[in-house]
Design a protein around this motif. Sequence first.
Motif, short mmCIF file in Angstrom:
data_model
loop_
_atom_site.label_atom_id
_atom_site.label_comp_id
_atom_site.label_asym_id
_atom_site.label_seq_id
_atom_site.Cartn_x
_atom_site.Cartn_y
_atom_site.Cartn_z
N LYS A 30 44.25 39.22 42.25
CA LYS A 30 43.58 38.41 41.22
C LYS A 30 43.57 36.92 41.51
O LYS A 30 42.90 36.17 40.82
CB LYS A 30 44.24 38.64 39.86
N GLY A 31 44.34 36.46 42.50
CA GLY A 31 44.37 35.03 42.76
C GLY A 31 45.26 34.69 43.93
O GLY A 31 45.80 35.57 44.61
N ARG A 32 45.42 33.40 44.15
CA ARG A 32 46.28 32.93 45.23
C ARG A 32 46.78 31.53 44.91
O ARG A 32 46.25 30.85 44.03
CB ARG A 32 45.55 32.94 46.56
N SER A 33 47.82 31.15 45.62
CA SER A 33 48.37 29.81 45.47
C SER A 33 48.40 29.14 46.84
O SER A 33 48.60 29.79 47.86
CB SER A 33 49.77 29.85 44.87
N LEU A 34 48.16 27.84 46.81
CA LEU A 34 48.10 27.05 48.03
C LEU A 34 48.98 25.82 47.86
O LEU A 34 49.17 25.33 46.75
CB LEU A 34 46.66 26.60 48.30
N GLU B 67 44.75 29.37 42.14
CA GLU B 67 43.40 29.89 41.94
C GLU B 67 43.55 31.27 41.31
O GLU B 67 44.10 32.19 41.92
CB GLU B 67 42.66 29.99 43.27
N PHE B 68 43.11 31.38 40.08
CA PHE B 68 43.25 32.63 39.34
C PHE B 68 41.94 32.91 38.61
O PHE B 68 41.50 32.09 37.79
CB PHE B 68 44.40 32.54 38.33
N ARG B 69 41.32 34.03 38.97
CA ARG B 69 39.99 34.36 38.45
C ARG B 69 39.05 33.19 38.69
O ARG B 69 38.95 32.72 39.80
CB ARG B 69 40.07 34.78 37.00
N GLU B 70 38.40 32.66 37.66
CA GLU B 70 37.47 31.54 37.87
C GLU B 70 38.14 30.18 37.70
O GLU B 70 37.48 29.15 37.77
CB GLU B 70 36.26 31.65 36.92
N ASP C 100 45.74 39.53 31.81
CA ASP C 100 45.59 38.34 32.65
C ASP C 100 46.89 37.55 32.68
O ASP C 100 47.30 37.03 33.73
CB ASP C 100 44.46 37.44 32.15
N LEU C 101 47.54 37.42 31.54
CA LEU C 101 48.79 36.67 31.45
C LEU C 101 49.85 37.30 32.37
O LEU C 101 50.52 36.60 33.12
CB LEU C 101 49.31 36.64 30.02
N ILE C 102 49.96 38.60 32.34
CA ILE C 102 50.94 39.29 33.19
C ILE C 102 50.60 39.11 34.67
O ILE C 102 51.47 38.85 35.49
CB ILE C 102 51.02 40.78 32.80
#
Length: 113
Positions: A11-15, A26-29, A82-84
Amino acid sequence: MSKSELYSTSKGRSLQCDLSNSIYIEFREYTWKFSITDFLVFRKNLHSVNVKELLFNLSDECDFVSLQHAKLSSSVTLTLCDLIQLRELVDGTKFSLELVSMIHEVLGDYEVV
């Protein structure tokens, strides 16, 4: 600007950006930029939501949660699912930051080849 990936899920990533000393989620939009301190405050806010209580509350207003970036006035509304998923991403990011920090403590300025 050079960014290196810290953690990712479906669902996302972190940089992490070493030049600006920032964390990007970056999570969903959504894309959020945090200082390390703001990231930790955001994580604390995520964990302050009582998911168990919301799951067992049948009222419609408990189906969604509003979160706010530490320095912005705007908020984001997420479903419980989404929160989880966001918690998973943020917790993985924190773990990656701690792991990188420990590796730097042990190895110092040595490069891994």
